[in-house]
Design a protein around this motif. Structure first.
Motif, PDB file in Angstrom:
ATOM      1  N   UNK A  54       0.838  -1.161   0.035  1.00  0.00           N
ATOM      2  CA  UNK A  54      -0.056  -0.059   0.157  1.00  0.00           C
ATOM      3  C   UNK A  54       0.980   1.215  -0.108  1.00  0.00           C
ATOM      4  N   UNK A  55       1.976   1.235   0.799  1.00  0.00           N
ATOM      5  CA  UNK A  55       2.894   2.351   0.841  1.00  0.00           C
ATOM      6  C   UNK A  55       3.323   2.563  -0.554  1.00  0.00           C
ATOM      7  N   UNK A  56       3.869   1.744  -1.151  1.00  0.00           N
ATOM      8  CA  UNK A  56       4.544   1.542  -2.526  1.00  0.00           C
ATOM      9  C   UNK A  56       3.608   2.229  -3.429  1.00  0.00           C
ATOM     10  N   UNK A  57       2.322   1.906  -3.591  1.00  0.00           N
ATOM     11  CA  UNK A  57       1.416   2.034  -4.396  1.00  0.00           C
ATOM     12  C   UNK A  57       1.108   3.653  -4.226  1.00  0.00           C
ATOM     13  N   UNK A  58       0.913   3.980  -2.900  1.00  0.00           N
ATOM     14  CA  UNK A  58       1.032   5.707  -2.474  1.00  0.00           C
ATOM     15  C   UNK A  58       2.088   6.577  -3.227  1.00  0.00           C
ATOM     16  N   UNK A  59       3.269   5.848  -3.125  1.00  0.00           N
ATOM     17  CA  UNK A  59       4.366   6.660  -3.601  1.00  0.00           C
ATOM     18  C   UNK A  59       4.338   6.687  -5.085  1.00  0.00           C
ATOM     19  N   UNK A  60       4.131   5.660  -5.695  1.00  0.00           N
ATOM     20  CA  UNK A  60       3.762   5.726  -7.213  1.00  0.00           C
ATOM     21  C   UNK A  60       2.656   6.590  -7.581  1.00  0.00           C
ATOM     22  N   UNK A  61       1.701   6.469  -6.869  1.00  0.00           N
ATOM     23  CA  UNK A  61       0.553   7.552  -7.254  1.00  0.00           C
ATOM     24  C   UNK A  61       0.662   9.007  -6.982  1.00  0.00           C
ATOM     25  N   UNK A  62       1.521   9.191  -6.055  1.00  0.00           N
ATOM     26  CA  UNK A  62       2.060  10.456  -5.724  1.00  0.00           C
ATOM     27  C   UNK A  62       2.901  11.142  -6.816  1.00  0.00           C
TER      28      UNK A  62
END
Length: 427
Positions: A406-414
């Motif tokens: 979830x953290x990695x997905x947030x980083x990518x989306x950001x």
């Protein structure tokens, strides 16, 4: 502006989650595991619950705006990763404990062929009631909790009047040794764990930072006295060897003692009410924890955007948990997540005090109370049994993997939002 809950209503919701899970469903299993020393088990667990309750009371007064209870306390003091793991384990343990009490409800109806169906329908109905409004739920539980306490008092009075002291009922005091005592303590903790529901209500309680600590301590004091008296009454009434893994131990005891039919009916009805209130309170705590995690962006935000979505997800988790088996297995599985999360409250108190964060309530005997809380928590976790420990550790690892993804997905989306041309910048 919605009307906030009073001290009585907040205490009633806490009692609604505490009374029912342990005594009406688990009391027979604790005697089965520890023999007469089940009394000692409940005393040990009462001390652990009170130490955690005092920690939670202090933290609720320091962070009155948080809806996530122990999850929020862990996140605010120890960061997102540990906060997520506490919230993740809380949701699992809430879901499993809700399933256990729903099974207890179905067992007391004594319609064995339809136990799972009845338990599932109960969860669905109570989920719908929660969506009707928290104030309505608190008013209903305020009435039902009074009936729960009355039922336990009736059982105690009958046992003490009709029974007689027999040393055979209390010997040997610890037939299964220290391991049996602490295993029973692990199971008995299931009976006390509901007080965290009160901590999740802090923003919706009148003068929450002062009222919630009072409600937590009051609910634990009432239940500790009742629990110990009920277990003593069960042993006073019948030999400890008779008790086993029944999901309706109080009705079972009254039937064996040839109690009047009306009394058996009254206590059974009270047990049904108790399992209703505890299942309802568990749904409240699960939904509010899930919503707070979504607001904190530790799970997809859309899961907490609407009350109906969060409630539907919680109901689905609880219904799925019905397949785990009998109430003892369910209770032990639930307790790993519960005790793991409560263990962090002692650390949260220490960290918040070192940061100079003060509230309107301070847990006494600092830091000895926190040390006791940690030691007893580790001791109880160590005696949960291999099945519970394995499932607990696996759940933690799965939760950690989900959090990292979830953290990695947030980083990518950001990164995509910062660089609309598709080139993800390093952060």
């Amino acid at each position: 502006m919605k009307k906030k809950l009073s001290l009585y209503e907040a205490t009633a919701i806490g009692l609604g989650n505490i009374i029912g899970a342990g005594i009406f469903v688990m009391a027979g299993s604790t005697i089965y595991l520890a023999g007469p020393a089940a009394l000692i088990s409940f005393i040990i667990t009462g001390l652990l619950a009170m130490s955690i309750g005092l920690n939670s009371a202090e933290l609720a007064s320091k962070y009155p705006e948080s809806e996530g209870g122990v999850y929020s306390f862990a996140k605010l003091t120890m960061g997102d990763t540990l906060g997520f793991l506490v919230g993740w384990m809380r949701m699992i343990s809430y879901s499993v404990s809700g399933a256990a009490t729903a099974l207890g409800f179905a067992s007391y109806l004594q319609i064995q062929s339809y136990t799972l169906i009845i338990a599932g329908l109960l969860i669905l109905v109570l989920g719908g009631l929660y969506l009707a409004g928290l104030k309505l739920v608190s008013e209903v539980e305020s009435v039902l909790v009074g009936l729960n306490v009355l039922g336990l008092v009736l059982f105690i009075v009958f046992a003490l009047i009709s029974g007689r002291f027999n040393t055979l009922h209390f010997t040997p005091i610890a037939p299964h040794g220290l391991y049996g005592i602490f295993t029973a303590s692990s199971l008995a903790f299931f009976a006390y764990s509901g007080f965290n529901t009160i901590a999740t209500l802090t923003p919706d309680v009148e003068n929450g930072e002062k009222t919630v600590p009072k409600a937590i301590v009051l609910s634990l004091a009432i239940t500790s006295v009742l629990y110990i008296m009920v277990v003593f009454s069960m042993l006073y009434l019948l030999p400890w060897q008779i008790y086993g893994q029944q999901a309706n131990p109080l009705s079972f005891a009254l039937q064996k003692a040839k109690a009047p039919f009306l009394l058996i009916l009254a206590v059974s009805a009270t047990a049904i009410i108790a399992t209703l209130t505890v299942t309802m309170s568990t749904i409240i705590a699960t939904v509010r924890t899930l919503k707070q995690m979504a607001e904190d962006n530790l799970i997809p935000s859309k899961l907490g955007r609407k009350e109906s979505i969060a409630t539907l997800l919680v109901i689905s988790m609880m219904v799925s948990s019905l397949g785990l088996g009998n109430v003892e297995v369910i209770g032990l599985v639930s307790n790993f997540g519960t005790i793991f999360s409560y263990l962090t409250t002692a650390l949260a108190v220490v960290i918040s005090r070192r940061r100079g964060i003060m509230g309107s309530f301070k847990a006494p005997l600092y830091p000895f109370l926190q040390i006791l809380s940690i030691l007893l928590s580790l001791l109880v976790i160590g005696t949960l049994g291999e099945e519970s420990l394995v499932l607990g550790v696996v759940s933690l690892l799965v939760g950690l993997i989900i959090h990292v993804i979830h953290v990695e997905i947030n980083v990518v989306e950001k990164g995509k939002r910062l660089n609309p041309h598709g080139r993800i910048q390093n952060e």
